[in-house]
Design an enzyme around this catalytic site. Structure first.
Site, PDB file in Angstrom:
ATOM      1  N   THR A   1       0.848  -1.198   0.000  1.00  0.00           N
ATOM      2  CA  THR A   1       0.000   0.000   0.000  1.00  0.00           C
ATOM      3  C   THR A   1       0.879   1.241   0.000  1.00  0.00           C
ATOM      4  OG1 THR A   1      -0.071   0.240   2.403  1.00  0.00           O
ATOM      5  CG2 THR A   1      -1.699  -1.259   1.403  1.00  0.00           C
TER       6      THR A   1
ATOM      7  N   HIS B   1       1.210   3.308   2.197  1.00  0.00           N
ATOM      8  CA  HIS B   1       1.618   3.611   3.570  1.00  0.00           C
ATOM      9  C   HIS B   1       3.121   3.876   3.668  1.00  0.00           C
ATOM     10  CE1 HIS B   1       1.463   3.385   7.958  1.00  0.00           C
ATOM     11  NE2 HIS B   1       2.477   2.526   7.910  1.00  0.00           N
TER      12      HIS B   1
END
Length: 161
Positions: A87, A89
């Site tokens: 992701t 992130h």
């Protein structure tokens, strides 16, 4: 691999410096290596007054570094590891940590050693962690940079008026 072209630092005397190390807790094996390298460097440079603070993760490093800088440490060393996942992130955390630690140094005038590994894989992090068999020791390097910078800044004379 990085590490090539690293400067040969002149003898570093940290006997009169106060240094704080702030380290994340994620990825225990990697962090143990980074912290060990940092503590070894502090000993090598004769820094008698040092503190180790642990925070949950790398994202918490900038706020802890800021508090430590404001409490009068001559240098702060931030240690952490962020490993890419599936992701976005990774990008958000890496950008936030990097900008936050940069801001701490610029805003306070306190050198901040950047020992945050931003790796694609755990294997890359282990290669940089300063563990037996690792090719690099980023904990040691981060302390070296911070302590050398603090010593240089301390030696800069005040301007004549």
């Amino acid at each position: 691999m990085s590490g090539k072209g690293a400067p040969e630092l002149t003898t570093i005397d940290g006997a009169d410096l106060r240094v704080a190390v702030v380290a994340a807790q994620w990825h225990t094996t990697v962090m143990d290596g980074l912290v060990s390298g940092a503590l070894r460097a502090l000993e090598e440079y004769g820094v008698p007054d040092h503190t180790l603070v642990r925070v949950p993760g790398s994202f918490e490093l900038p706020v802890a570094a800021r508090v430590l800088a404001d409490r009068g440490y001559d240098a702060v060393v931030a240690l952490g590891v962020v490993i890419r996942g599936g992701t976005p992130h990774f990008e958000y955390v890496c950008q936030g940590v990097t900008q936050g630690l940069t801001q701490v140094g610029v805003d306070t005038g306190v050198p901040v050693g950047f020992g945050v590994l931003t790796c694609d894989t755990e294997e890359q992090a282990l290669e940089r962690a300063g563990l037996p068999g690792s090719k690099e020791d980023k904990g040691h390097e981060a302390v070296s940079a911070a302590v050398a910078t603090a010593a240089v800044l301390r030696a800069v004379p005040e301007p004549r008026r």
